[in-house]
Design a protein around this motif. Sequence first.
Motif, PDB file in Angstrom:
ATOM      1  N   GLU A  74      50.398  60.721   6.339  1.00  0.00           N
ATOM      2  CA  GLU A  74      51.293  59.919   5.495  1.00  0.00           C
ATOM      3  C   GLU A  74      52.594  59.622   6.233  1.00  0.00           C
ATOM      4  N   GLY A  75      53.093  60.607   6.977  1.00  0.00           N
ATOM      5  CA  GLY A  75      54.315  60.402   7.755  1.00  0.00           C
ATOM      6  C   GLY A  75      54.143  59.325   8.811  1.00  0.00           C
ATOM      7  N   LEU A  76      52.985  59.314   9.461  1.00  0.00           N
ATOM      8  CA  LEU A  76      52.725  58.301  10.484  1.00  0.00           C
ATOM      9  C   LEU A  76      52.587  56.913   9.857  1.00  0.00           C
ATOM     10  N   LEU A  77      51.915  56.839   8.720  1.00  0.00           N
ATOM     11  CA  LEU A  77      51.759  55.550   8.046  1.00  0.00           C
ATOM     12  C   LEU A  77      53.105  55.036   7.533  1.00  0.00           C
ATOM     13  N   ALA A 148      49.073  55.833  -0.786  1.00  0.00           N
ATOM     14  CA  ALA A 148      49.709  55.823  -2.107  1.00  0.00           C
ATOM     15  C   ALA A 148      51.096  56.447  -2.030  1.00  0.00           C
ATOM     16  N   GLY A 149      51.206  57.521  -1.252  1.00  0.00           N
ATOM     17  CA  GLY A 149      52.505  58.169  -1.074  1.00  0.00           C
ATOM     18  C   GLY A 149      53.500  57.260  -0.391  1.00  0.00           C
ATOM     19  N   VAL A 150      53.049  56.546   0.634  1.00  0.00           N
ATOM     20  CA  VAL A 150      53.925  55.626   1.366  1.00  0.00           C
ATOM     21  C   VAL A 150      54.421  54.517   0.443  1.00  0.00           C
ATOM     22  N   LEU A 151      53.505  53.910  -0.283  1.00  0.00           N
ATOM     23  CA  LEU A 151      53.867  52.805  -1.165  1.00  0.00           C
ATOM     24  C   LEU A 151      54.833  53.256  -2.260  1.00  0.00           C
ATOM     25  N   LYS A 152      54.596  54.435  -2.837  1.00  0.00           N
ATOM     26  CA  LYS A 152      55.475  54.945  -3.888  1.00  0.00           C
ATOM     27  C   LYS A 152      56.883  55.167  -3.357  1.00  0.00           C
ATOM     28  N   THR A 153      56.973  55.749  -2.167  1.00  0.00           N
ATOM     29  CA  THR A 153      58.282  56.031  -1.571  1.00  0.00           C
ATOM     30  C   THR A 153      59.027  54.751  -1.245  1.00  0.00           C
ATOM     31  N   GLY A 156      60.230  52.854  -4.252  1.00  0.00           N
ATOM     32  CA  GLY A 156      61.362  53.528  -4.872  1.00  0.00           C
ATOM     33  C   GLY A 156      62.663  53.315  -4.133  1.00  0.00           C
ATOM     34  N   SER A 157      62.588  53.327  -2.807  1.00  0.00           N
ATOM     35  CA  SER A 157      63.810  53.215  -1.994  1.00  0.00           C
ATOM     36  C   SER A 157      64.174  51.771  -1.673  1.00  0.00           C
ATOM     37  N   GLY A 158      63.191  50.871  -1.751  1.00  0.00           N
ATOM     38  CA  GLY A 158      63.448  49.484  -1.373  1.00  0.00           C
ATOM     39  C   GLY A 158      63.332  49.315   0.130  1.00  0.00           C
ATOM     40  N   THR A 159      63.247  48.087   0.565  1.00  0.00           N
ATOM     41  CA  THR A 159      63.079  47.805   1.991  1.00  0.00           C
ATOM     42  C   THR A 159      64.287  47.070   2.540  1.00  0.00           C
ATOM     43  N   GLY A 160      64.434  47.144   3.858  1.00  0.00           N
ATOM     44  CA  GLY A 160      65.490  46.377   4.508  1.00  0.00           C
ATOM     45  C   GLY A 160      65.248  44.890   4.345  1.00  0.00           C
TER      46      GLY A 160
END
Length: 228
Positions: A74-77, A148-153, A156-160
């Motif tokens: 998940e960290g790599l993705l 799923a974890g990547v997308l949720k995070t 939640g935080s938004g993108t640049g």
Amino acid sequence: MIKHGIDQDALIKQFSQASAKQGEALRKAVNEATLKALQGRELTLGNIKQVLGTVAKAASAGAAGSSLAQADVEGLLAKAFTGMDAALVQAVQAHRKALQQLVDQGANLRETQLKKAVTDIEKMEDSLFAAVRKVAAGSGPSLEGPWAGVLKTMQGSGTGTGALASATVEQLMDSVQKGLKDGRALGMQASQALLDSYTTLASGVLIGLSEALEPSAAPAASARSRKD
């Protein structure tokens, strides 16, 4: 395989062989591959979607072959996602500079082509999430959790990309209003000539932005030579 200017095999290999500590190297590789692919074509939303889909698919295929634990995968993705996001930030910057040039010359954002260009800027973040969701849906059980974890995070935080897109549209609208007050307006023929070359102009700006961000290796080498 090279598709849309992207060496998919190289990315797949990097992700499948990466250790948990190599996330930043992967982010950089994804960012560079995405930017290079975008620079090789007109900067339309359709082309951007194709590039994002290809990069995300390669990252996912590589991660599927990793022997790391799911949390590390998940960290790599997540690094792959942020690498694509960073490349899209530059694409938004390129559109902003190109549109600002036209607005400064009196072009009207209500013109069909420029109105679409502004709408496309607003859609870039959605395109990034859509590309990743599509790849995640077809990635198989082993990557369902990590994606799923990547997308949720990220949601939640938004993108640049999303933040800059919103600021860009607001800035351009302000510039248009100022231009109207100042009486700037292009003749129909001149305006159409600029509009017709818009995506090419944006592509050229993106290349210029990317080159400006590249470290200058030559001066550093010269400095070392003088010290020697």
